[in-house]
Write a protein that holds these residues in place. Structure first.
Motif, mmCIF file in Angstrom:
data_model
loop_
_atom_site.group_PDB
_atom_site.id
_atom_site.type_symbol
_atom_site.label_atom_id
_atom_site.label_comp_id
_atom_site.label_asym_id
_atom_site.label_seq_id
_atom_site.Cartn_x
_atom_site.Cartn_y
_atom_site.Cartn_z
ATOM 1 N N VAL A 1 -10.425 -0.359 -1.986
ATOM 2 C CA VAL A 1 -9.903 0.883 -2.555
ATOM 3 C C VAL A 1 -8.766 0.575 -3.537
ATOM 4 O O VAL A 1 -7.867 -0.206 -3.235
ATOM 5 C CB VAL A 1 -9.370 1.833 -1.460
ATOM 6 C CG1 VAL A 1 -9.087 3.213 -2.042
ATOM 7 C CG2 VAL A 1 -10.365 1.948 -0.310
ATOM 8 N N LYS A 2 -8.839 1.205 -4.720
ATOM 9 C CA LYS A 2 -7.797 1.031 -5.733
ATOM 10 C C LYS A 2 -7.372 2.376 -6.300
ATOM 11 O O LYS A 2 -8.192 3.282 -6.442
ATOM 12 C CB LYS A 2 -8.304 0.148 -6.883
ATOM 13 C CG LYS A 2 -8.476 -1.317 -6.526
ATOM 14 C CD LYS A 2 -8.872 -2.114 -7.758
ATOM 15 C CE LYS A 2 -8.999 -3.595 -7.439
ATOM 16 N NZ LYS A 2 -9.357 -4.388 -8.651
ATOM 17 N N ASN A 3 -6.094 2.488 -6.616
ATOM 18 C CA ASN A 3 -5.559 3.622 -7.362
ATOM 19 C C ASN A 3 -5.253 3.115 -8.759
ATOM 20 O O ASN A 3 -4.257 2.443 -8.988
ATOM 21 C CB ASN A 3 -4.280 4.167 -6.711
ATOM 22 C CG ASN A 3 -4.589 4.978 -5.467
ATOM 23 O OD1 ASN A 3 -5.668 5.540 -5.348
ATOM 24 N ND2 ASN A 3 -3.654 5.036 -4.539
ATOM 25 N N THR B 1 -8.949 7.067 -8.370
ATOM 26 C CA THR B 1 -9.140 6.225 -7.188
ATOM 27 C C THR B 1 -10.578 5.720 -7.152
ATOM 28 O O THR B 1 -11.511 6.509 -7.242
ATOM 29 C CB THR B 1 -8.855 7.017 -5.895
ATOM 30 O OG1 THR B 1 -7.488 7.457 -5.908
ATOM 31 C CG2 THR B 1 -9.075 6.139 -4.671
ATOM 32 N N ALA C 1 -4.854 0.292 -3.201
ATOM 33 C CA ALA C 1 -4.459 1.521 -2.516
ATOM 34 C C ALA C 1 -3.853 1.210 -1.152
ATOM 35 O O ALA C 1 -4.020 0.119 -0.605
ATOM 36 C CB ALA C 1 -5.661 2.438 -2.363
#
Length: 247
Positions: free
Chosen positions: A72-74, A48, A79
């Motif tokens: 925010v990124k997964n 993340t 995300a």
């Protein structure tokens, strides 16, 4: 003595018997490379990334505040979830949309430097935003003028400018109807301008209200804008000024 033919027959028989004792898999042709199938678990376990982006390093007191955006990124995917913003003792929760959530600091924050704390699940990020000690104040925010009055007898509008904590001896104050400053002095809503000296400015009666007097009977709103340079790349503005024109 055994003949060569007998020896050859014995050797072939021994090899055949040895092969019959081996597992069948040992004699099979090698299989194609095995493909590993990744389950959704690996996507959930993807790293993340969480970072903050500011619309500017600072804002001016009483003006539109700085916008702080959480990204925010997964892995490579945006995300989901909620992000919590905290600044000056106040908290605000925002829902992530396409991996982003934004919060604009209130324009009521007093001049100073503020730490903005942003939390996503157990992850926390921080950034700093400054509110400049700037203010454009006018002598009056309401005028009623008659079309029958000579323009040189109309009241003047004066004011003071504080820009980043200082009283500037440079720049200009421009007046725009409805606060529509886009287009600069080429805008149809542009009225007039006057220079700033030692943190003060003055519109004589004929300079500002004399121009409004030429309009039809009615009520109009104006806003004064201070800009340190002619480029208008940065500015602060006054409260709205209401001008009522009568016969």
């Amino acid at each position: 003595m055994r003949t060569l033919a007998a020896l050859a027959t014995t050797a072939v028989t021994a090899v055949a018997l040895s092969a019959s004792l081996l597992p069948s898999a040992a004699l099979a042709a090698p299989d194609a490379p095995t493909t590993t199938v990744t389950s959704d678990t690996s996507e959930r376990a993807a790293k993340t990334t969480f970072k903050l982006k500011r619309s500017a390093k600072y804002s001016h007191y009483g003006q539109k505040g700085v916008k702080v955006t959480a990204i925010v990124k997964n892995g490579s995917r945006p995300a989901k979830g909620k992000v919590k913003f905290a600044v000056a003792g106040k908290k605000k929760t925002k829902k992530l949309k396409k991996g982003k959530a934004a919060y604009r600091l209130p324009k009521t924050l007093a001049p100073g430097t503020y730490k903005v704390k942003v939390k996503y699940r157990k992850m926390t990020r921080k950034t700093k935003v400054k509110v400049q000690n700037s203010l454009l104040k006018v002598s009056s925010v309401a005028f009623t003028i008659s079309k029958a009055t000579n323009s040189w007898d109309l009241p003047e509008l004066s004011g003071t400018v504080r820009f980043k904590g200082n009283a500037p001896d440079f720049g200009y104050v421009d007046m725009y109807q409805n606060g529509n400053f886009k287009g600069g002095n080429g805008s149809s809503d542009y009225c007039c301008m006057t220079p700033v000296r030692q943190g003060a400015f003055r519109f004589y009666g004929s300079t500002f209200l004399g121009k409004v007097q030429d309009k039809p009977v009615g009520t109009y709103k104006y806003q004064a804008f201070y800009t340190p340079t002619a480029s208008f790349s940065e500015y602060i503005h006054s409260a709205f000024i209401t001008v009522t024109v009568t016969n």
